[in-house]
Design an enzyme around this catalytic site. Sequence first.
Site, PDB file in Angstrom:
ATOM      1  N   ASP A 193      -1.126  -6.061  -0.278  1.00  0.00           N
ATOM      2  CA  ASP A 193      -1.405  -5.464   1.032  1.00  0.00           C
ATOM      3  C   ASP A 193      -2.891  -5.221   1.214  1.00  0.00           C
ATOM      4  OD1 ASP A 193       0.755  -5.137   2.690  1.00  0.00           O
ATOM      5  OD2 ASP A 193       1.339  -3.176   1.869  1.00  0.00           O
ATOM      6  N   LYS A 239      -1.219  -9.444   2.775  1.00  0.00           N
ATOM      7  CA  LYS A 239      -0.424  -9.033   3.941  1.00  0.00           C
ATOM      8  C   LYS A 239      -1.251  -8.073   4.782  1.00  0.00           C
ATOM      9  CE  LYS A 239       3.394  -6.223   3.601  1.00  0.00           C
ATOM     10  NZ  LYS A 239       2.946  -5.012   4.317  1.00  0.00           N
ATOM     11  N   GLU A 279      -1.116  -5.620   8.397  1.00  0.00           N
ATOM     12  CA  GLU A 279      -0.305  -5.037   9.465  1.00  0.00           C
ATOM     13  C   GLU A 279      -0.969  -5.317  10.810  1.00  0.00           C
ATOM     14  OE1 GLU A 279       0.475  -0.863   8.890  1.00  0.00           O
ATOM     15  OE2 GLU A 279       1.184  -1.192   6.838  1.00  0.00           O
ATOM     16  N   ASP A 301       0.841  -1.208   0.000  1.00  0.00           N
ATOM     17  CA  ASP A 301       0.000   0.000   0.000  1.00  0.00           C
ATOM     18  C   ASP A 301       0.873   1.253   0.000  1.00  0.00           C
ATOM     19  OD1 ASP A 301       0.870  -0.191   2.600  1.00  0.00           O
ATOM     20  OD2 ASP A 301      -1.111  -0.048   3.524  1.00  0.00           O
ATOM     21  N   GLU A 341       9.396  -4.574  10.153  1.00  0.00           N
ATOM     22  CA  GLU A 341       9.807  -3.250   9.652  1.00  0.00           C
ATOM     23  C   GLU A 341      10.447  -2.412  10.755  1.00  0.00           C
ATOM     24  OE1 GLU A 341       7.026  -1.263   7.094  1.00  0.00           O
ATOM     25  OE2 GLU A 341       8.263   0.548   7.003  1.00  0.00           O
TER      26      GLU A 341
HETATM   27  O1  KIV Z   1       3.605  -1.159   1.518  1.00  0.00           O
HETATM   28  C1  KIV Z   1       4.771  -1.547   1.535  1.00  0.00           C
HETATM   29  O2  KIV Z   1       5.595  -1.236   0.666  1.00  0.00           O
HETATM   30  C2  KIV Z   1       5.187  -2.410   2.627  1.00  0.00           C
HETATM   31  C3  KIV Z   1       6.658  -2.614   2.827  1.00  0.00           C
HETATM   32  C4  KIV Z   1       7.182  -1.418   3.516  1.00  0.00           C
HETATM   33  C5  KIV Z   1       6.950  -3.864   3.553  1.00  0.00           C
HETATM   34  O3  KIV Z   1       4.380  -2.875   3.361  1.00  0.00           O
END
Ligand code: KIV
Length: 277
Positions: A82, A111, A113, A43, A180
């Site tokens: 994401d 993915k 968070e 994202d 991260e």
């Molecule tokens: O959105 C993104 O690029 C990420 C990376 C920072 C791992 O989640």
Amino acid sequence: MPKSVRDILLMKNSKKITVITAYDYTMSQLCDKAGVDMLLVGDSAGMVMLGYDNTIPVTMDQMCLFTEAVARGRQNALVIADMPFMSYQSSKSQAIENAGKLIKSGADAVKLEGGVEIKDTIHAIVEIGIPVMGHIGFQPQTTTLQEGYRIQAKTKDAAVRLIESAKALEEAGVFSIALEMVTKEVSKIISSSIRIPTIGIGSGPDCDGQVLVVHDVLGLYEKIKPKFAKRYLELSLDIVKAVESYKNDVVSGKFPGIEHSFFMDKSELERLKKELV
Ligand code: KIV
């Protein structure tokens, strides 16, 4: 055949895993050709592709569009998409529905968070058969709201919380975890205490793999230049130079040249001339 989640799991303790972000067809093709193991439709697209100040405004529709383009461009890499801010926090059913949309757009995995607090949500997504990558440490969607850009796990208590989160995510069924901006020591402890691969970004060399934003690798994004991101090129300088040359050629009449032009058949041109007199 694209890599599978199983292929990625088997790389733990045998080969370092390379991940890079991609948001469009062309970049996906090029990064895939370079041999990366996974392409992350991050994202971060909101910042580097759409010009937002952070990732918070990014929508599901935008992520689906980027994911479709990246999926069309890859041949070998596993594609992870994401889940954007507030696409999975309201309920498990919201999370499952949106994870499904990303898979229908071409992602092989999603993915999310968050740590221990979203383990049930992650479990619900994994249970229906969608592979999930976790993302802990600095979480761009929410850490910035609370404390801004900060290195994570600098104190003993913060480190213990992060290690617990990593273990909770492994238990919930994630196939890997992005770490991260986590201190090197804690990344090492987490990597050696779980059976799934850790993918670091700003978290030192002891993770099982590394991920970077492609715009950082190529030197395309000027607004933020994180210390942890190695810039292998300064492509933005070359792009500005190339476009300046194009502009100068147009203004001076140097472009387009004969070699860029199309011509009529001579006989057709003669007929046209006669018609016009
Ligand atoms: O959105 C993104 O690029 C990420 C990376 C920072 C791992 O989640």
